[in-house]
Each structure stands twice: as C-alpha cells, then as structure tokens.
Scaffold this motif. Sequence first.
Motif, PDB file in Angstrom:
ATOM      1  N   GLU A 202      10.873 -23.563  16.673  1.00 23.66           N
ATOM      2  CA  GLU A 202      11.190 -24.904  16.198  1.00 23.66           C
ATOM      3  C   GLU A 202      12.420 -25.504  16.868  1.00 23.66           C
ATOM      4  O   GLU A 202      12.618 -26.727  16.802  1.00 23.66           O
ATOM      5  N   THR A 203      13.245 -24.688  17.541  1.00 23.41           N
ATOM      6  CA  THR A 203      14.401 -25.256  18.234  1.00 23.41           C
ATOM      7  C   THR A 203      13.972 -26.226  19.329  1.00 23.41           C
ATOM      8  O   THR A 203      14.734 -27.122  19.701  1.00 23.41           O
ATOM      9  N   LEU A 204      12.746 -26.062  19.837  1.00 20.85           N
ATOM     10  CA  LEU A 204      12.259 -26.990  20.865  1.00 20.85           C
ATOM     11  C   LEU A 204      12.082 -28.398  20.312  1.00 20.85           C
ATOM     12  O   LEU A 204      12.141 -29.375  21.072  1.00 20.85           O
ATOM     13  N   LEU A 205      11.856 -28.524  18.998  1.00 20.03           N
ATOM     14  CA  LEU A 205      11.720 -29.858  18.406  1.00 20.03           C
ATOM     15  C   LEU A 205      13.058 -30.592  18.393  1.00 20.03           C
ATOM     16  O   LEU A 205      13.091 -31.826  18.394  1.00 20.03           O
ATOM     17  N   ARG A 206      14.135 -29.830  18.390  1.00 24.38           N
ATOM     18  CA  ARG A 206      15.465 -30.444  18.459  1.00 24.38           C
ATOM     19  C   ARG A 206      15.907 -30.659  19.910  1.00 24.38           C
ATOM     20  O   ARG A 206      16.956 -31.268  20.159  1.00 24.38           O
ATOM     21  N   ASN A 207      15.135 -30.126  20.837  1.00 25.01           N
ATOM     22  CA  ASN A 207      15.425 -30.265  22.270  1.00 25.01           C
ATOM     23  C   ASN A 207      14.164 -30.744  22.979  1.00 25.01           C
ATOM     24  O   ASN A 207      13.567 -30.008  23.779  1.00 25.01           O
ATOM     25  N   PRO A 208      13.725 -31.974  22.672  1.00 20.57           N
ATOM     26  CA  PRO A 208      12.426 -32.425  23.194  1.00 20.57           C
ATOM     27  C   PRO A 208      12.343 -32.473  24.706  1.00 20.57           C
ATOM     28  O   PRO A 208      11.247 -32.398  25.266  1.00 20.57           O
ATOM     29  N   GLY A 209      13.479 -32.573  25.383  1.00 17.69           N
ATOM     30  CA  GLY A 209      13.435 -32.540  26.838  1.00 17.69           C
ATOM     31  C   GLY A 209      12.917 -31.208  27.348  1.00 17.69           C
ATOM     32  O   GLY A 209      12.101 -31.151  28.282  1.00 17.69           O
ATOM     33  N   ARG A 210      13.373 -30.117  26.739  1.00 15.01           N
ATOM     34  CA  ARG A 210      12.872 -28.784  27.111  1.00 15.01           C
ATOM     35  C   ARG A 210      11.399 -28.656  26.773  1.00 15.01           C
ATOM     36  O   ARG A 210      10.617 -28.082  27.545  1.00 15.01           O
ATOM     37  N   LEU A 211      11.021 -29.164  25.621  1.00 14.90           N
ATOM     38  CA  LEU A 211       9.616 -29.107  25.233  1.00 14.90           C
ATOM     39  C   LEU A 211       8.753 -29.911  26.197  1.00 14.90           C
ATOM     40  O   LEU A 211       7.673 -29.450  26.613  1.00 14.90           O
ATOM     41  N   GLU A 212       9.217 -31.084  26.584  1.00 17.14           N
ATOM     42  CA  GLU A 212       8.475 -31.894  27.562  1.00 17.14           C
ATOM     43  C   GLU A 212       8.262 -31.129  28.863  1.00 17.14           C
ATOM     44  O   GLU A 212       7.173 -31.181  29.443  1.00 17.14           O
ATOM     45  N   ARG A 213       9.285 -30.434  29.321  1.00 17.59           N
ATOM     46  CA  ARG A 213       9.158 -29.704  30.580  1.00 17.59           C
ATOM     47  C   ARG A 213       8.137 -28.576  30.458  1.00 17.59           C
ATOM     48  O   ARG A 213       7.381 -28.316  31.401  1.00 17.59           O
ATOM     49  N   GLN A 214       8.116 -27.910  29.324  1.00 17.45           N
ATOM     50  CA  GLN A 214       7.106 -26.869  29.130  1.00 17.45           C
ATOM     51  C   GLN A 214       5.702 -27.461  29.093  1.00 17.45           C
ATOM     52  O   GLN A 214       4.763 -26.908  29.675  1.00 17.45           O
ATOM     53  N   VAL A 215       5.555 -28.592  28.422  1.00 21.22           N
ATOM     54  CA  VAL A 215       4.242 -29.255  28.365  1.00 21.22           C
ATOM     55  C   VAL A 215       3.799 -29.662  29.767  1.00 21.22           C
ATOM     56  O   VAL A 215       2.644 -29.437  30.164  1.00 21.22           O
ATOM     57  N   ALA A 216       4.685 -30.276  30.522  1.00 18.11           N
ATOM     58  CA  ALA A 216       4.332 -30.725  31.869  1.00 18.11           C
ATOM     59  C   ALA A 216       3.952 -29.551  32.753  1.00 18.11           C
ATOM     60  O   ALA A 216       2.998 -29.626  33.546  1.00 18.11           O
ATOM     61  N   ALA A 217       4.686 -28.444  32.625  1.00 12.62           N
ATOM     62  CA  ALA A 217       4.375 -27.256  33.419  1.00 12.62           C
ATOM     63  C   ALA A 217       3.007 -26.706  33.064  1.00 12.62           C
ATOM     64  O   ALA A 217       2.205 -26.355  33.938  1.00 12.62           O
ATOM     65  N   ALA A 218       2.727 -26.627  31.764  1.00 12.30           N
ATOM     66  CA  ALA A 218       1.420 -26.126  31.336  1.00 12.30           C
ATOM     67  C   ALA A 218       0.300 -27.037  31.819  1.00 12.30           C
ATOM     68  O   ALA A 218      -0.715 -26.571  32.351  1.00 12.30           O
ATOM     69  N   SER A 219       0.481 -28.330  31.653  1.00 14.29           N
ATOM     70  CA  SER A 219      -0.541 -29.290  32.060  1.00 14.29           C
ATOM     71  C   SER A 219      -0.814 -29.213  33.556  1.00 14.29           C
ATOM     72  O   SER A 219      -1.965 -29.350  33.994  1.00 14.29           O
TER      73      SER A 219
END
Length: 254
Positions: free
Chosen positions: A124-141
Amino acid sequence: MFSPRLALASLSGEADADWAEFGAEWAGAAFLGGICLDEPTREAARKMVADRDRTEFLPPDPNAFIDDQLSALADVALRPGVNVRSTATEPVRAAAAVAATHGAVLEINAHCRQEELCAAGCGETLLRNPGRLERQVAAASSSGPRVSVKVRTELTGVDLVSVANRIEAAGADAIHVDAMDSESVVADIADETGLFVIANNGVRDRETVREYLEYGADAVSVGRPSDDPEVLERVAAAVSEWVAEGDQAGVAEP
C-alpha cells in the motif's frame, strides 16, 4: 477481460495453479500469488514467515516459478493472472514478460498492508507514492500483458480516483479494488476512468455481488473463501443472473 466476471483473488502462499484449477468451474480469472520479486520484498516475506507464521511463496527464482505455475494452467478454462510485489521497476518488467508469454494478466500489488512489506516500500505504500506505481505499471505494460493494479480503500490521504487515473494513463487495463466498507469508491472509479473494475471485499452472495455491480464494477472477486464451493457457486450464480439481466436489457459486455 474475462468471463464469467468472477475472479479468484490472490492469497499469499496459497493461491497457486492447483487452487486456480479448482476454482475454474466457477471463475473466469484467477490471480496467483502474491509473488515477491526483488530482494527487499523477499526479505520482508521471510521475516513474516519466521516471526508471524505466515505462508508466503518464496521460490529460489520467482520468474521460473511464475512460468511453471502459468504453464500448469495452459489447458484450464480461465484467464490466469499473477499478483506481484516489488520495490523496483525492472523486476516487474521481467515478470510481466513471463506473464505475456502465457496470455496472463500481470497484477501489481499496491494493496498489502503488512508492516514488513510497507517498511520495504511496496504494497500500500505505492498508493502514497503514485509516481513509483506509475513507473511499475508502465514497465509491466511495455512487456505486453494486460496489467491490473490491486489497491485498497480507506487509506488516509490517498485520493484513489486520482491514483486510478494516473495508472490508467501509465498503461493499466484494470484496477482490483478492496473496498473495505467504502463501496462507493467503486462507483467513483468506474465513473471517472475507463479501467476494468474488479470489486473485492466481502463478496459472498447475491446481495454483495449485486451491490458492487450496481456501483459500476465490471466484475467481482472472492478472496478468503475462494476454496469454498458453496460460496463460489452462490457468487457465480449471482454474476450470471446479473449478466443475463443486462443481456435482456441490451447492455453490452465491457
């Protein structure tokens, strides 16, 4: 994304290929995992196993394990997915490439709230750091699979609709929402994004299924009772009933 619109939600240390195959009689998708990909998350999982008697998947090679598990589901009539935890981007990209070869969904875990995982910087810490979450999503995609993000509501200071918009822009296809007594958030996300919305938490019967689908969810998922045939049969019947009503009303499948 899958049909019937019932998914089996990942259960750490339990949700493997055998579990998914068992539930395939009722479900259209199953998310294996969660799988810890990088050393910080794997060390956190080892601590949880040692200190709190939790069950976790800790294979020597996470990607080989993912490949083996998805291969075992090649002839099973459901859409597989794999829920992964990572503090870094590149391990997500590599796991997503494995998922893509099996036509599986790669689900990024921004949901776990265990102290050890949060201290490592995932869940859930990724929800407080959406930039990191975005990068993981982009990498996966970028590796080719459909991408889902598992999230939870009721996290103070987090605008989940804003997070949903950001992950959609980064390439996510779906959002898997643990509603945690904040069911109306499902409606907000469904209204504001084009993501395929999977609603989770307390899905047990016709009433809970219809509540989430009326809020605009595209599908529901079952977590803890995902090995209970009676629960799965009730939920599957409720989902089928809802879809049949939509067909009669001329509502298109998402």
